[in-house]
Scaffold this active site. Structure first.
Site, PDB file in Angstrom:
ATOM      1  N   GLN A  17     -20.873  -0.183  -0.420  1.00  0.00           N
ATOM      2  CA  GLN A  17     -20.140   0.911  -1.056  1.00  0.00           C
ATOM      3  C   GLN A  17     -20.938   2.186  -1.322  1.00  0.00           C
ATOM      4  O   GLN A  17     -20.448   3.294  -1.087  1.00  0.00           O
ATOM      5  CB  GLN A  17     -19.531   0.417  -2.388  1.00  0.00           C
ATOM      6  CG  GLN A  17     -18.657   1.463  -3.032  1.00  0.00           C
ATOM      7  CD  GLN A  17     -18.050   1.075  -4.373  1.00  0.00           C
ATOM      8  OE1 GLN A  17     -17.584   1.928  -5.080  1.00  0.00           O
ATOM      9  NE2 GLN A  17     -18.056  -0.196  -4.725  1.00  0.00           N
ATOM     10  N   GLU A 139     -23.457  -3.120  -7.639  1.00  0.00           N
ATOM     11  CA  GLU A 139     -22.818  -2.301  -8.677  1.00  0.00           C
ATOM     12  C   GLU A 139     -23.129  -2.715 -10.125  1.00  0.00           C
ATOM     13  O   GLU A 139     -23.677  -1.942 -10.910  1.00  0.00           O
ATOM     14  CB  GLU A 139     -21.290  -2.358  -8.449  1.00  0.00           C
ATOM     15  CG  GLU A 139     -20.447  -1.756  -9.541  1.00  0.00           C
ATOM     16  CD  GLU A 139     -20.590  -0.245  -9.639  1.00  0.00           C
ATOM     17  OE1 GLU A 139     -20.479   0.421  -8.608  1.00  0.00           O
ATOM     18  OE2 GLU A 139     -20.792   0.259 -10.764  1.00  0.00           O
ATOM     19  N   ASP A 168     -22.278   2.275  -7.631  1.00  0.00           N
ATOM     20  CA  ASP A 168     -22.172   2.463  -6.182  1.00  0.00           C
ATOM     21  C   ASP A 168     -21.661   3.860  -5.835  1.00  0.00           C
ATOM     22  O   ASP A 168     -22.378   4.686  -5.267  1.00  0.00           O
ATOM     23  CB  ASP A 168     -21.223   1.419  -5.585  1.00  0.00           C
ATOM     24  CG  ASP A 168     -21.904   0.072  -5.424  1.00  0.00           C
ATOM     25  OD1 ASP A 168     -23.140   0.032  -5.396  1.00  0.00           O
ATOM     26  OD2 ASP A 168     -21.199  -0.938  -5.320  1.00  0.00           O
ATOM     27  N   GLY A 247     -17.813  12.058 -27.904  1.00  0.00           N
ATOM     28  CA  GLY A 247     -18.123  13.485 -27.966  1.00  0.00           C
ATOM     29  C   GLY A 247     -17.952  13.985 -29.384  1.00  0.00           C
ATOM     30  O   GLY A 247     -17.880  13.185 -30.324  1.00  0.00           O
ATOM     31  N   GLY A 248     -17.857  15.287 -29.520  1.00  0.00           N
ATOM     32  CA  GLY A 248     -17.735  15.860 -30.852  1.00  0.00           C
ATOM     33  C   GLY A 248     -16.342  15.750 -31.445  1.00  0.00           C
ATOM     34  O   GLY A 248     -16.145  16.030 -32.626  1.00  0.00           O
TER      35      GLY A 248
HETATM   36  N1  COA Z   1     -29.403  -4.017  13.937  1.00  0.00           N
HETATM   37  C1  COA Z   1     -30.315  -4.943  13.593  1.00  0.00           C
HETATM   38  N2  COA Z   1     -30.565  -5.303  12.314  1.00  0.00           N
HETATM   39  C2  COA Z   1     -29.816  -4.706  11.366  1.00  0.00           C
HETATM   40  C3  COA Z   1     -28.843  -3.743  11.663  1.00  0.00           C
HETATM   41  C4  COA Z   1     -28.652  -3.396  13.027  1.00  0.00           C
HETATM   42  N3  COA Z   1     -27.763  -2.498  13.402  1.00  0.00           N
HETATM   43  N4  COA Z   1     -28.270  -3.346  10.508  1.00  0.00           N
HETATM   44  C5  COA Z   1     -28.843  -4.050   9.517  1.00  0.00           C
HETATM   45  N5  COA Z   1     -29.790  -4.864  10.027  1.00  0.00           N
HETATM   46  C6  COA Z   1     -30.668  -5.779   9.308  1.00  0.00           C
HETATM   47  C7  COA Z   1     -31.633  -5.087   8.395  1.00  0.00           C
HETATM   48  O1  COA Z   1     -32.701  -4.551   9.108  1.00  0.00           O
HETATM   49  C8  COA Z   1     -32.046  -6.230   7.464  1.00  0.00           C
HETATM   50  O2  COA Z   1     -33.000  -7.021   8.137  1.00  0.00           O
HETATM   51  P1  COA Z   1     -34.365  -7.523   7.411  1.00  0.00           P
HETATM   52  O3  COA Z   1     -33.927  -8.280   6.216  1.00  0.00           O
HETATM   53  O4  COA Z   1     -34.986  -8.374   8.466  1.00  0.00           O
HETATM   54  O5  COA Z   1     -35.164  -6.346   7.069  1.00  0.00           O
HETATM   55  C9  COA Z   1     -30.777  -7.066   7.404  1.00  0.00           C
HETATM   56  O6  COA Z   1     -29.905  -6.566   8.431  1.00  0.00           O
HETATM   57  C10 COA Z   1     -30.008  -7.067   6.113  1.00  0.00           C
HETATM   58  O7  COA Z   1     -30.062  -5.834   5.432  1.00  0.00           O
HETATM   59  P2  COA Z   1     -30.027  -5.799   3.845  1.00  0.00           P
HETATM   60  O8  COA Z   1     -29.935  -4.390   3.406  1.00  0.00           O
HETATM   61  O9  COA Z   1     -31.190  -6.592   3.305  1.00  0.00           O
HETATM   62  O10 COA Z   1     -28.633  -6.521   3.514  1.00  0.00           O
HETATM   63  P3  COA Z   1     -28.282  -7.628   2.412  1.00  0.00           P
HETATM   64  O11 COA Z   1     -26.887  -7.996   2.694  1.00  0.00           O
HETATM   65  O12 COA Z   1     -29.261  -8.721   2.327  1.00  0.00           O
HETATM   66  O13 COA Z   1     -28.353  -6.816   1.031  1.00  0.00           O
HETATM   67  C11 COA Z   1     -27.772  -5.079  -0.507  1.00  0.00           C
HETATM   68  C12 COA Z   1     -27.309  -5.964   0.642  1.00  0.00           C
HETATM   69  C13 COA Z   1     -26.665  -4.084  -0.786  1.00  0.00           C
HETATM   70  C14 COA Z   1     -28.029  -5.927  -1.754  1.00  0.00           C
HETATM   71  C15 COA Z   1     -29.069  -4.330  -0.107  1.00  0.00           C
HETATM   72  O14 COA Z   1     -28.838  -3.688   1.114  1.00  0.00           O
HETATM   73  C16 COA Z   1     -29.550  -3.331  -1.132  1.00  0.00           C
HETATM   74  O15 COA Z   1     -30.084  -3.692  -2.177  1.00  0.00           O
HETATM   75  N6  COA Z   1     -29.378  -2.050  -0.824  1.00  0.00           N
HETATM   76  C17 COA Z   1     -29.873  -0.966  -1.667  1.00  0.00           C
HETATM   77  C18 COA Z   1     -29.046  -0.802  -2.900  1.00  0.00           C
HETATM   78  C19 COA Z   1     -27.587  -0.602  -2.604  1.00  0.00           C
HETATM   79  O16 COA Z   1     -27.198   0.290  -1.914  1.00  0.00           O
HETATM   80  N7  COA Z   1     -26.775  -1.426  -3.251  1.00  0.00           N
HETATM   81  C20 COA Z   1     -25.367  -1.215  -3.348  1.00  0.00           C
HETATM   82  C21 COA Z   1     -24.611  -1.605  -2.208  1.00  0.00           C
HETATM   83  S1  COA Z   1     -22.950  -1.162  -2.538  1.00  0.00           S
END
Ligand code: COA
Length: 427
Positions: A17, A139, A168, A247-248
């Site tokens: 998101q 979130e 988010d 607020g106020g």
């Molecule tokens: N091709 C190849 N690999 C890809 C890819 C693509 N097109 N797109 C994503 N990937 C890989 C990434 O490189 C990552 O690999 P790695 O773990 O080997 O480095 C993997 O997919 C997963 O990415 P990740 O961001 O770790 O996803 P997740 O599902 O484990 O975590 C979140 C999701 C949201 C918790 C995390 O991305 C995060 O904390 N983001 C920052 C904060 C954020 O935006 N949070 C709110 C989201 S609404």
């Protein structure tokens, strides 16, 4: 009508998101947003909370309007090569991967700088630099870490998260603003830069009035507008204030006719200081206008709860809509507590384009929230979200068609990939 961000190309590595909110805003305002997804599944939200089997969820569609989608395996060397070409031709790379994921793909800041020193690299992370910098965040984690949860809810209940997605979508908004500032600065410096919006910090920014209150509390030990005043005790941290205004001007959510069976038969009522006389007239208490116990805001504050109880008595035979119609004639700031059902059918929001009906290739039409920002010389037209990989061929089309790719100008095709190689890693 020309679009404000026409000509700006965004390489969109966002998912879920926070990041998609940011790039969707930029797309609405005219940027060409190329969403890069993994083949097969794509953004995880495509498949989450589905209401129609096999069709992109509303979760996904409502966060990814006006974008193009390509599939690309960025961990495949050939995919990386394609990505490098995209980096050369885009203005901004936006990502919200877990910390370190972009580096693990080999897309470091240094690498990007080498390819395109004008590129802006914009990231959402859960936390900024510090001991939590490596944490993954969603979130509600951000709402807790940013001060929203400890200050939301009722005094006698646990911390509460709010339905507004301040962690988010709130962070996405912050990041979009940061990107626009960086694009503007690039006009004079010629250089790109890194832009980071940590979710904790964005939530904290949205909770800044509570940090205001923390410092007031530390100085004075009390805060008159909080429900804890005058009888309850204040601790050493800002308490939860229920529905007090913050607020106020004192305010509260008050029951209207039907509250016993309708969970949303309420209005928000604000006691604006200079509107005290109209309030007294509106609720049939003209004698309060001259009563020393009620005449000034300071005099009223110790028994504000009783005042609200009296107003609730006046509201008992009025629906929330009837009450607001009367109160608005007296210029009293108030609103009915509206449900999502009521909002979805709100005529004014439909007319202003804040709620729009959008076609989608597989789900038919659906409603979404359009641009909440209105311009006199820009009209964001909301289009449906892309199917997974829908635009892969536009980005790297079959040369046999003779169609020039609009994004990757293969001026030196041999240096890139053979067409068949490239298509293999794109699909
Ligand atoms: N091709 C190849 N690999 C890809 C890819 C693509 N097109 N797109 C994503 N990937 C890989 C990434 O490189 C990552 O690999 P790695 O773990 O080997 O480095 C993997 O997919 C997963 O990415 P990740 O961001 O770790 O996803 P997740 O599902 O484990 O975590 C979140 C999701 C949201 C918790 C995390 O991305 C995060 O904390 N983001 C920052 C904060 C954020 O935006 N949070 C709110 C989201 S609404």
């Amino acid at each position: 009508m020309s679009q404000a961000l026409e000509g700006v190309r965004i390489l969109d590595f966002t998912h879920v998101q926070s990041g998609p909110t940011c790039t969707q805003l930029l797309a609405w305002f005219g940027a060409d947003v190329i969403k890069v997804e993994r083949a097969g599944e794509g953004d995880a939200t495509r498949g989450q909370l589905r209401d129609i089997p096999g069709v992109d969820s509303l979760y996904f569609t409502m966060l990814n309007h006006n974008k193009r989608s390509i599939t690309l395996d960025t961990k495949n060397p050939k995919g990386r090569q394609v990505l490098d070409e995209l980096i050369k031709t885009c203005d901004v790379l936006v990502e919200n991967f877990a910390p370190g994921a972009l580096d693990r793909m080999g897309i470091t800041w240094e690498h990007i700088q080498k390819l395109n020193p004008r590129m802006i690299v914009a990231s959402v992370k859960g936390f900024g630099p510090g001991k939590y910098a490596d944490c993954k965040v969603y979130e509600n984690v951000a709402q807790c870490a940013g001060g929203a949860a400890s200050t939301t809810g009722f005094e006698d209940g646990p911390p509460m998260v709010t339905g507004a997605q301040i962690g988010d979508s709130g962070t996405g908004l912050h990041l979009a603003l940061g990107i626009l500032a960086a694009l503007f600065q690039r006009n004079s410096t010629g250089r790109g830069q890194k832009v980071l919006a940590p979710m904790q910090d964005a939530v904290l920014n949205l909770c800044r009035v509570k940090m205001r209150d923390q410092q007031r509390l530390e100085r004075t030990g009390t805060m008159h507008e909080y429900p804890q005043y005058p009888d309850g005790k204040f601790g050493d941290a800002v308490p939860r204030a229920g529905n007090a205004s913050g607020g106020g001007q004192p305010g509260s959510i008050l029951k209207c006719k039907g509250w016993e069976t309708d969970p949303n038969a309420y209005i928000y009522f604000t006691v604006q200081g200079h509107a005290w006389a109209p309030i007294c007239d509106a609720i049939g208490k003209p004698e309060w206008k001259t009563d020393p116990d009620y005449m000034t805001a300071k005099a009223r504050q110790p028994h504000i709860t009783d005042i609200f109880a009296t107003i609730e008595g006046w509201l008992a035979d009025k629906t929330k809509f009837e009450a607001v119609d009367i109160l608005r004639k007296f210029d009293i700031p108030c609103a009915p507590v509206l449900t999502m059902k009521e909002l979805l059918n709100d005529e004014s929001l439909r007319k202003s384009g804040s709620i729009v009906e959008v076609p989608h290739k597989e789900r038919g039409t659906y409603f979404t929230v359009g641009s909440p920002i209105k311009f006199s010389d820009l009209k964001p037209e909301i289009t449906g979200s892309p199917l997974l990989g829908e635009h892969t061929d536009d980005v790297l089309p079959d040369p046999a068609t003779g169609h020039n790719p609009p994004l990757i100008h293969l001026s030196e095709p041999p240096k890139l990939l053979s067409h068949s190689d490239a298509r293999l890693c794109l699909k």
